[in-house]
Write an enzyme that holds these catalytic residues in place. Structure first.
Site, PDB file in Angstrom:
ATOM      1  N   ASP A 243       0.822  -1.211   0.000  1.00 51.91           N
ATOM      2  CA  ASP A 243       0.000   0.000   0.000  1.00 51.91           C
ATOM      3  C   ASP A 243       0.858   1.264   0.000  1.00 51.91           C
ATOM      4  O   ASP A 243       0.378   2.340   0.367  1.00 51.91           O
ATOM      5  CB  ASP A 243      -0.927   0.016   1.222  1.00 51.91           C
ATOM      6  CG  ASP A 243      -2.345  -0.387   0.852  1.00 51.91           C
ATOM      7  OD1 ASP A 243      -2.561  -0.774  -0.307  1.00 51.91           O
ATOM      8  OD2 ASP A 243      -3.240  -0.319   1.718  1.00 51.91           O
ATOM      9  N   ASP A 396      -7.916  -6.702  13.536  1.00 47.99           N
ATOM     10  CA  ASP A 396      -7.565  -8.027  14.033  1.00 47.99           C
ATOM     11  C   ASP A 396      -8.451  -8.425  15.210  1.00 47.99           C
ATOM     12  O   ASP A 396      -8.955  -9.549  15.272  1.00 47.99           O
ATOM     13  CB  ASP A 396      -6.084  -8.071  14.428  1.00 47.99           C
ATOM     14  CG  ASP A 396      -5.667  -6.840  15.237  1.00 47.99           C
ATOM     15  OD1 ASP A 396      -6.561  -6.044  15.600  1.00 47.99           O
ATOM     16  OD2 ASP A 396      -4.469  -6.683  15.501  1.00 47.99           O
TER      17      ASP A 396
END
Length: 669
Positions: A243, A396
């Site tokens: 990214d 997460d």
């Protein structure tokens, strides 16, 4: 006999002249003078050393705060983020005014607290306007301020005791696991085929993902470690999910991927044009590829993680014959844990997190928060839980909670370790902690209705709400900041609300002792650890409030700065590869023109890369203001002869001062 200049000595006995002379009688006045001069010289030297240290500290403060040499003030991005700083400043100004009042009253002899009962003289006994104002302040303090502080302190003490009991229970669970040797085990040969007609070995299809963003320092060692994992090449696919918005870094990563692809590794490079959702958006985009349906498991590694070659063979076998298992999480190990004082203190916290919290929750509850990396997921569990969502900065933990609500179980492997880094600067560490403490509060607000309406057992709902979220994510930063950074300094100016000794000293030391048990080599740092945890409570409390009430900084994602540290084995392997390269010139066969152009562009990017600029330290105003607040309270405690309060507040104030000037990691090694 005629000479009158003689003396008579009387001898008491025949052998008295031969008796041993005492040593004390041998010291004359000149020797005593020299001894006293030597001791005085040592005392003067000690005072001079203390004066030099104090003068150097004042010089550093003057250079950094007044002249701003080599520093930059760490500013808050949004107005709402300055709320905590304004509150601390109000407390600081108020405490300075009260301290001036107390010093004046102490010098005048107005000591009303030498006896157990508070005695306030009548109006006729008052002499002077200032005396009357001081007595009015004592009355107002005892009737209105002290009761409020007492109620708040009792509430925080109750929360403190509850959290201490939770930590003690976790430690007892860890001791039980060690005593009984409880750990997940693999029975037999997990890869041996069950088909009698076609005996052999069957390896499941594994997808490995490496999300990264502008990771110039660590991309090479991470890709290299993942590409060297021991797994059949036709049963694994490595995705490098880049990214980065820096084109030079993109070319470097592409060249690294091309190098391993030419060696026969099944690896691909993916780059998003629209970077939405941070890491969650990156993983979500990668999982939408058509070829993902051919794979059964997915392993995730952040850019600074270096798994061992046998990582997949130690983790994937746990999924066999265990269809309810959704996640296998490995432990982190740190290559730079001894780099400076900051990394040593982080190692204490993280060792307790893995060794105690995650191991105990994994062994007895089959649930813990996914750490975002160094874990293997069953792809079916991800899909049934809704996949990666971009609604928080803790994607997460989000996927772990949703998978738990869907009935999936987790396993934590304390023996399987993956090398990584911890932040080496306070700037990077503070931003990381802000994200780690604001995200869970965001997630709690979003997941609370789903937890209440889920079909899991009632005790699992209670564990999620009260222990996982409220106690460990909300109550811990709240009481730590309120009790030790607000109430404790206030009690120095309001003696009626004084905290008991066991709250200030005994219980915190016991809890710090339990925290350091998983990292026994860190015992010399127990005092700095206790003080630094209270220092970080400012950042954690601010992050918790911003996440709970969705303030502007709650959805702020800043990539943690890495240093690119390598382990000793990695350094030896790199040296061996370099020596082979120097002795044996390599010939690249089959290189196309496009690849040569890519390498030429890569060389140009390296030559055009900007030179490293000297690091400019920052001044953290919240920590600095709180440092002076605690130091002011320590002076007040010295006036009232409260020794333990004085030393605790003095050392904690100095700790805040060090952090506020950003000296950790630069001058403390």
């Amino acid at each position: 006999m005629e000479n009158p200049n003689y003396s008579v000595v009387e001898i008491n006995g025949p052998d008295s002249a031969f008796r041993p002379v005492e040593k004390s009688r041998g010291k004359n006045a000149k020797q005593v003078t020299w001894v006293l001069l030597l001791k005085a010289h040592r005392a003067v030297g000690c005072v001079a050393w203390l004066a030099t240290v104090f003068w150097a500290l004042l010089g550093t403060i003057k250079k950094r705060l007044i002249f701003r040499q080599g520093v930059a003030v760490a500013t808050e991005k949004l107005g709402k983020g300055k709320l905590v700083l304004k509150i601390i400043r109000v407390f600081l100004v108020t405490s300075l005014a009260i301290l001036a009042f107390e010093v004046l009253a102490y010098s005048k002899g107005w000591r009303y607290f030498e006896s157990a009962n508070l005695h306030i003289p009548s109006t006729l006994d008052l002499q002077g306007l200032l005396h009357m104002v001081y007595v009015a302040w004592l009355t107002f303090r005892a009737d209105y301020i002290a009761p409020v502080i007492q109620v708040l302190s009792q509430f925080c003490v109750v929360l403190f005791l509850i959290q201490s009991v939770d930590r003690l229970v976790l430690c007892l669970g860890c001791f039980w696991i060690k005593y009984k040797k409880i750990k997940p085990r693999i029975d037999g040969d997990p890869f041996k085929s069950d088909d009698v007609e076609a005996p052999g070995y069957e390896y499941p299809m594994v997808l490995v993902q490496i999300p990264m963003c502008n990771e110039r320092e660590v991309y090479e060692q991470s890709i290299s470690a993942v590409c060297q994992m021991d797994w059949p090449k036709d049963r694994i696919l490595i995705q490098v999910l880049d990214d980065s918005n820096d084109e030079s870094i993109q070319w470097l990563i592409k060249a690294e991927v091309t190098k391993w692809n030419q060696k026969g590794v099944n690896i691909i490079y993916r780059h998003r044009l629209i970077r939405t959702g941070y890491k969650a958006g990156n993983l979500k985009s990668a999982m939408s590829c058509d070829y993902v349906k051919d794979y059964e498991f997915v392993a995730i590694f952040d850019a600074d993680f270096q798994p061992n070659p046998d990582f997949l063979k130690l983790t994937v076998p746990h999924f066999k014959n265990n269809p309810e298992l959704g996640l296998v999480q490995a432990r982190w190990a740190f290559v730079n844990k001894d780099e400076n004082l900051l990394t040593r203190l982080q190692n204490i916290n993280l060792c307790f997190h893995f060794e105690v919290e995650q191991q105990v929750n994994g062994a007895f509850l089959n649930f813990f928060g996914f750490n975002g990396t160094a874990g293997v997921w069953r792809i079916k569990a991800l899909e049934e839980s809704g996949g990666w969502l971009e609604r928080t900065t803790v994607e997460d933990m989000d996927i772990a909670v949703r998978a738990h609500l869907n009935g999936w179980k987790f396993i934590f492997l304390n023996d399987v370790k993956v090398l990584c880094e911890v932040p080496e600067s306070y700037e990077a560490y503070r931003k990381q902690q802000h994200r780690w403490h604001s995200g869970p509060m965001q997630l709690f607000r979003l997941c609370l209705p789903a937890i209440i309406t889920s079909k899991i057992a009632l005790w699992k709902k209670a564990n999620l709400i009260f222990l996982f979220f409220l106690l460990r994510k909300l109550i811990l930063p709240f009481y730590s900041f309120t009790l030790f950074c607000i109430i404790l300094p206030l009690t120095m100016f309001v003696p009626e609300a004084e905290l008991p000794m066991w709250v200030i000293c005994y219980v915190p030391v016991l809890m710090s002792f339990l925290n350091i048990l998983p990292a026994p080599k860190s015992f010399p740092f127990i005092v700095p650890y206790l003080l630094f945890e209270n220092t970080m409570s400012v950042t954690k409390f601010n992050a918790m409030v911003s996440g709970l009430f969705q303030l502007g900084s709650s959805y702020e994602w800043v990539v943690t700065k890495k240093a690119g540290r390598s382990s000793e084995s990695d350094l030896l392997a790199a040296a061996e590869r370099d020596s082979k390269t120097m002795n044996q010139p390599q010939i690249c066969r089959g290189a196309s023109e496009t690849e040569l152009e890519l390498l030429n562009q890569l060389k140009e990017q390296k030559e055009a890369a900007p030179k490293s600029v000297k690091k400019v330290n920052k001044i953290y105003r919240k920590e600095l203001s709180l440092a002076f607040l605690l130091l002011t309270a320590s002076v007040r405690s010295l006036l009232s002869a409260q020794g333990v309060h004085f030393y605790f507040l003095l050392f904690q104030g100095v700790t805040f001062l060090v952090v506020g000037l950003d000296l950790i990691g630069e001058q403390i090694s």
